[in-house]
Structure formats: C-alpha cells, structure tokens
Enzyme design. Sequence first.
Site, PDB file in Angstrom:
ATOM      1  N   LYS A  22      26.808  13.156-104.109  1.00 28.77           N
ATOM      2  CA  LYS A  22      25.406  13.553-104.332  1.00 28.77           C
ATOM      3  C   LYS A  22      25.047  14.774-103.501  1.00 28.77           C
ATOM      4  O   LYS A  22      24.495  15.749-104.010  1.00 28.77           O
ATOM      5  CB  LYS A  22      24.484  12.383-103.953  1.00 28.77           C
ATOM      6  CG  LYS A  22      23.023  12.757-103.841  1.00 28.77           C
ATOM      7  CD  LYS A  22      22.171  11.565-103.482  1.00 28.77           C
ATOM      8  CE  LYS A  22      21.950  11.340-102.005  1.00 28.77           C
ATOM      9  NZ  LYS A  22      21.054  12.301-101.327  1.00 28.77           N
ATOM     10  N   ASN A  23      25.368  14.708-102.199  1.00 27.49           N
ATOM     11  CA  ASN A  23      24.914  15.777-101.302  1.00 27.49           C
ATOM     12  C   ASN A  23      25.673  17.086-101.493  1.00 27.49           C
ATOM     13  O   ASN A  23      25.264  18.124-100.976  1.00 27.49           O
ATOM     14  CB  ASN A  23      25.016  15.330 -99.840  1.00 27.49           C
ATOM     15  CG  ASN A  23      23.920  14.343 -99.477  1.00 27.49           C
ATOM     16  OD1 ASN A  23      23.038  14.066-100.288  1.00 27.49           O
ATOM     17  ND2 ASN A  23      23.990  13.799 -98.265  1.00 27.49           N
ATOM     18  N   CYS A 116       9.300  11.144 -94.735  1.00 28.92           N
ATOM     19  CA  CYS A 116       9.970  10.132 -95.545  1.00 28.92           C
ATOM     20  C   CYS A 116      10.255   8.942 -94.647  1.00 28.92           C
ATOM     21  O   CYS A 116       9.995   8.992 -93.443  1.00 28.92           O
ATOM     22  CB  CYS A 116      11.243  10.670 -96.169  1.00 28.92           C
ATOM     23  SG  CYS A 116      12.545  10.946 -94.994  1.00 28.92           S
ATOM     24  N   ARG A 121      11.334  14.788 -90.623  1.00 35.26           N
ATOM     25  CA  ARG A 121      12.214  15.711 -91.350  1.00 35.26           C
ATOM     26  C   ARG A 121      11.555  17.048 -91.682  1.00 35.26           C
ATOM     27  O   ARG A 121      11.290  17.373 -92.845  1.00 35.26           O
ATOM     28  CB  ARG A 121      12.746  15.055 -92.618  1.00 35.26           C
ATOM     29  CG  ARG A 121      13.577  13.841 -92.321  1.00 35.26           C
ATOM     30  CD  ARG A 121      14.194  13.249 -93.543  1.00 35.26           C
ATOM     31  NE  ARG A 121      15.412  13.912 -93.943  1.00 35.26           N
ATOM     32  CZ  ARG A 121      16.219  13.447 -94.898  1.00 35.26           C
ATOM     33  NH1 ARG A 121      15.926  12.348 -95.526  1.00 35.26           N
ATOM     34  NH2 ARG A 121      17.314  14.091 -95.207  1.00 35.26           N
ATOM     35  N   ASP A 311      24.367   8.846 -92.135  1.00 34.02           N
ATOM     36  CA  ASP A 311      24.268   8.176 -93.430  1.00 34.02           C
ATOM     37  C   ASP A 311      25.155   6.934 -93.518  1.00 34.02           C
ATOM     38  O   ASP A 311      25.128   6.235 -94.527  1.00 34.02           O
ATOM     39  CB  ASP A 311      24.638   9.154 -94.569  1.00 34.02           C
ATOM     40  CG  ASP A 311      23.513  10.130 -94.871  1.00 34.02           C
ATOM     41  OD1 ASP A 311      22.414   9.994 -94.299  1.00 34.02           O
ATOM     42  OD2 ASP A 311      23.729  11.054 -95.683  1.00 34.02           O
ATOM     43  N   ARG A 403      19.187   6.192-106.282  1.00 30.74           N
ATOM     44  CA  ARG A 403      19.108   7.616-105.950  1.00 30.74           C
ATOM     45  C   ARG A 403      20.483   8.154-105.559  1.00 30.74           C
ATOM     46  O   ARG A 403      20.770   9.328-105.768  1.00 30.74           O
ATOM     47  CB  ARG A 403      18.148   7.843-104.767  1.00 30.74           C
ATOM     48  CG  ARG A 403      16.679   7.765-105.128  1.00 30.74           C
ATOM     49  CD  ARG A 403      15.830   8.255-103.963  1.00 30.74           C
ATOM     50  NE  ARG A 403      16.493   9.360-103.318  1.00 30.74           N
ATOM     51  CZ  ARG A 403      16.644   9.516-102.003  1.00 30.74           C
ATOM     52  NH1 ARG A 403      16.137   8.633-101.186  1.00 30.74           N
ATOM     53  NH2 ARG A 403      17.274  10.553-101.508  1.00 30.74           N
TER      54      ARG A 403
HETATM   55  C1  UD1 Z   1      21.177  16.092 -95.104  1.00 29.62           C
HETATM   56  C2  UD1 Z   1      21.633  15.056 -96.094  1.00 29.62           C
HETATM   57  C3  UD1 Z   1      21.265  13.664 -95.594  1.00 29.62           C
HETATM   58  C4  UD1 Z   1      21.786  13.423 -94.182  1.00 29.62           C
HETATM   59  C5  UD1 Z   1      21.385  14.564 -93.248  1.00 29.62           C
HETATM   60  C6  UD1 Z   1      22.050  14.468 -91.888  1.00 29.62           C
HETATM   61  C7  UD1 Z   1      21.514  16.269 -98.185  1.00 29.62           C
HETATM   62  C8  UD1 Z   1      20.834  16.454 -99.492  1.00 29.62           C
HETATM   63  N1  UD1 Z   1      20.995  15.344 -97.362  1.00 29.62           N
HETATM   64  O1  UD1 Z   1      19.755  16.020 -95.022  1.00 29.62           O
HETATM   65  O2  UD1 Z   1      21.828  12.703 -96.495  1.00 29.62           O
HETATM   66  O3  UD1 Z   1      21.256  12.221 -93.678  1.00 29.62           O
HETATM   67  O4  UD1 Z   1      21.767  15.836 -93.820  1.00 29.62           O
HETATM   68  O5  UD1 Z   1      23.422  14.425 -92.023  1.00 29.62           O
HETATM   69  O6  UD1 Z   1      22.512  16.901 -97.906  1.00 29.62           O
HETATM   70  N2  UD1 Z   1      15.658  19.543 -88.735  1.00 29.62           N
HETATM   71  C9  UD1 Z   1      14.669  20.285 -88.116  1.00 29.62           C
HETATM   72  N3  UD1 Z   1      14.182  21.380 -88.773  1.00 29.62           N
HETATM   73  C10 UD1 Z   1      14.639  21.763 -90.009  1.00 29.62           C
HETATM   74  C11 UD1 Z   1      15.655  21.010 -90.599  1.00 29.62           C
HETATM   75  C12 UD1 Z   1      16.155  19.897 -89.938  1.00 29.62           C
HETATM   76  O7  UD1 Z   1      14.222  19.961 -87.024  1.00 29.62           O
HETATM   77  O8  UD1 Z   1      14.157  22.758 -90.540  1.00 29.62           O
HETATM   78  C13 UD1 Z   1      16.223  18.359 -88.024  1.00 29.62           C
HETATM   79  C14 UD1 Z   1      15.976  17.048 -88.782  1.00 29.62           C
HETATM   80  O9  UD1 Z   1      14.713  16.511 -88.501  1.00 29.62           O
HETATM   81  C15 UD1 Z   1      17.111  16.193 -88.264  1.00 29.62           C
HETATM   82  C16 UD1 Z   1      18.249  17.206 -88.071  1.00 29.62           C
HETATM   83  O10 UD1 Z   1      17.627  18.487 -88.028  1.00 29.62           O
HETATM   84  O11 UD1 Z   1      16.781  15.661 -87.009  1.00 29.62           O
HETATM   85  C17 UD1 Z   1      19.292  17.213 -89.150  1.00 29.62           C
HETATM   86  O12 UD1 Z   1      18.667  17.199 -90.420  1.00 29.62           O
HETATM   87  P1  UD1 Z   1      19.272  17.957 -91.664  1.00 29.62           P
HETATM   88  O13 UD1 Z   1      20.733  18.219 -91.459  1.00 29.62           O
HETATM   89  O14 UD1 Z   1      18.415  19.107 -92.012  1.00 29.62           O
HETATM   90  O15 UD1 Z   1      19.102  16.884 -92.822  1.00 29.62           O
HETATM   91  P2  UD1 Z   1      18.932  17.209 -94.353  1.00 29.62           P
HETATM   92  O16 UD1 Z   1      19.595  18.506 -94.660  1.00 29.62           O
HETATM   93  O17 UD1 Z   1      17.505  17.006 -94.753  1.00 29.62           O
END
Ligand code: UD1
Length: 422
Positions: A22-23, A116, A121, A311, A403
């Site tokens: 998925k990711n 969420c 996030r 995850d 999902r």
């Molecule tokens: C992706 C995965 C999700 C997984 C996560 C962490 C997808 C579609 N989803 O989510 O399944 O659980 O990686 O491995 O690939 N953060 C910030 N600012 C930002 C972005 C992120 O502070 O602009 C923080 C988040 O709150 C979190 C950390 O960075 O603490 C990592 O999150 P991130 O890697 O961005 O997760 P996703 O990409 O949303």
Amino acid sequence: MDKIEIIGGTPLQGTVQISGAKNAALPLLAASILVQGAVDYTNIPDLMDIKSIKLLLQDLGATIESNGSQCRINASPINKIEAEYDLVRKMRASILVLGPLVARFGRARVSLPGGCAIGARPVDLHLKGLEALGAKISIEHGYIEATTDDKLIGNEFYFDIPTVTGTENLMMAATLAKGTTILRNCAREPEITALADALNKMGADVIGAGTAVIRINGIGTDSLNPSLKSASIHVIPDRIEAGTFMVAAAATNGDVLIQGAEPEHIGGIINKLRQSGASVEITQDGIRVKGAEKIKSTDIKTLPYPGFPTDMQAQFMVLMSIAEGNSVVHETIFENRFIHVNELQRMGADISISGNYAMVRGVKNLSGAQVMASDLRASASLVIAGLVAKGSTTINRVYHIDRGYESIEKKFLTLGANIRRC
Ligand code: UD1
C-alpha cells in the site's frame, strides 16, 4: 457495518502470498501526475486506500483503467489542481498529490489533512520543503495553497525529522524543478527507493534514495514544459503485511511459509521474532516462520527504517502479551499509538502505559471478546489477538483493516484459521 468473527486457538499452517505494498503504491500512483502519457502499474493491491487515491486522481481529471491488480493511469488530461476535503479526509496520504501538482501546474490547492487516531501528524516539513523550492504557501479555509511564479527551483533542504511521505512529496516535486535539489536527513524506507526507481524509469534523475541524502537533478532546466514520460511500474511487496502474517504465525505456534515478501525489507522484524524464540528461515520458496512452544519476552523500540517499524508495533505487542516475562515497548514515531492497548486488556492482556512506553507482562492466555478496531495496524493486532485467544472474538469497525490489508480473512482462512466476515 462489517465485523470479523474469529474462534481462536488454531495454530496457523500453510502458505500465504503477500500483496503489493500500500505505502509504495500510493506515491507511485501520485507520481503519474508528473507524466505526459500513460503509466502502467502491476501488483497494485485491492485496498480502500488505493480506491481513495484513484478517486482523487480521477476527480482531478486523470483517466484510469483498472483490471485486477493492474492499472493504467493517464494524467495528461488533468485540469483541476484542487484535492477536496471529502477525498483527503478519507486518507491522509492524499497529501502526496501536493508536490506533483505544484511541480506540474505551478499551483495546487490541497485540503489540510486533519489529526488522526494515532496522533497529530503534521505536514509542516512537506510545506517547508516546498517553500525551499520556491513555492509560496498559505493556509486558507482549511486548504494548503501552493503557488510558484514559474517553475520550482532546485535547492537544499534538511528534514528536521525523517518523514516518509514528506521525502516522497519533495522528491517528486524536485524532478520537474529547475536545477538540482539536495534533500538531507531523508527517510530511508524501501518505498522511497521504489519511488525513486520508478521516477528514474519515467526519465527523472534521482540519486541516493535509500540513504539519508537524496540528490535530484530537475529536468526543468532543459525543458519549457517539463514532464516525465510513460513507463511500466511494478509495486514492491508489502513488508508490513508480511510482518503481520509472520507475527501471527509465531503467536499461534504455527508453521507458515510467507511467499513474495522481500527479506531485505524486514530485517528489523525478523530479528525481533528470532529473539522471541520463533524460527525464521529464509528459503528459495519464501520466508518460513515456525512458532515456539514458549515465547520469550522481547523489548522493542520503534524507529525510522531500517529500525523496527511503528506499523508493526501493535501486532508485536500481541505476541509479547503471551510471552513468558515482561517486555517494554517504546513507541518513538507517533505520540498516540497505543489505542489497541485498551482492547487487548479487554481480552486479558496485562499492559500498562506510561507516556510512550508500554510495559507488557506476559499472560498464559488471551480470552475472546467483543473489540473495536480504531486504526489500520491496531485492527491487525486485534485479528492476531483473536487468532490466539480462547473462544470467540468479534472485531467491530473492520473498515479500518480494509484500508490496508487485502482479503485478510481469506488469507487467514487458507492458513486454517476459524475466521469469517459477517
Ligand atoms: C508513513 C506511512 C505510515 C507509517 C509512517 C511511519 C505512508 C502512506 N504512510 O506515514 O504507514 O506509519 O510513515 O513509518 O507511507 N512529521 C512532522 N512533520 C511533517 C511530517 C512528519 O513532524 O511534516 C513527524 C510525524 O508526526 C511523525 C514522524 O514525523 O512523528 C514520521 O512521520 P512520517 O514518516 O511523515 O509518516 P507518514 O509519511 O505520514
């Protein structure tokens, strides 16, 4: 609303085939926006999140032909630059269209994803990164508005935290920029390498994906209307689905051959399963997991790749809840990712939480109960708990699981589980 009913206690036996990730599929599908012409995809999993991103791309004007796990997307006719609230609220990863849209059209309007179940996030790093490439960003009426005077301009950007979708968004945006972009402290997940490989097949020049520093030589320098070109893309296997079946095999004291997974991508999970006493054998035919009579307590700490994935935290916690002794689970990625604990406690698990630590005291048995799925991976942990527990477990709100897991109950059924959707 669908429920899943499980009568637990049967050791899983047999072979299971892992679907496309998925990711990985989500950013690969979003990358079609950068292409003039059609992109052909294979090994696309049949999941709600995939339906959501296809709906979003269609709403923007792309044409999509789907046939089982294959699809062809032609984003040339896209004539709308706004990702609406109703589509984005269903799936946070919709933010992945932001970078490609602003790179191609110089303008994008994407609903700001809300909080969420697993935490706040934020997407601030996606936005700061696009600003570094010259986009002007504002938040108006719940929408992110990104504009450029002309093209995005290559620049250096340092991610304060390695973010998966943030790295993907910036990497995609930078492919069409004028000049070179260097991204530092990037996330290193296999899905990022898969995206870079696909972008390069489409004619981009991305170097270093899978390391902390990614260099993208934008094609905007050579072309007035830069775009990437048609390509055929195969989606990599889902390492989290594979890990979920591996933990389920270990927790039920089963013997399962996991086919189609990439062992290189799941080193952190294999390591912890072996520490817990399970046998994990990597063979020509797949990954064979055999459970142990006595499960050993094992501490885990979630970390960005190649560390233990957040995850997989909820699923592994179920295994620890029936281990001998105490285990500490330290969640470092998301601040609110222990929602499954209340439900596991209802099934007899002995877990206490302090901040982002969970202390899991192993018990002899879990007992079946009515439980509620709250997010995708929490739901997977409840399925494993149901497979382990004595008696009947009913999991409510299983739309969360749809999902991200393709035909989960059918796959467990072929492994001999007593499971049905009702
Ligand atoms: C992706 C995965 C999700 C997984 C996560 C962490 C997808 C579609 N989803 O989510 O399944 O659980 O990686 O491995 O690939 N953060 C910030 N600012 C930002 C972005 C992120 O502070 O602009 C923080 C988040 O709150 C979190 C950390 O960075 O603490 C990592 O999150 P991130 O890697 O961005 O997760 P996703 O990409 O949303």
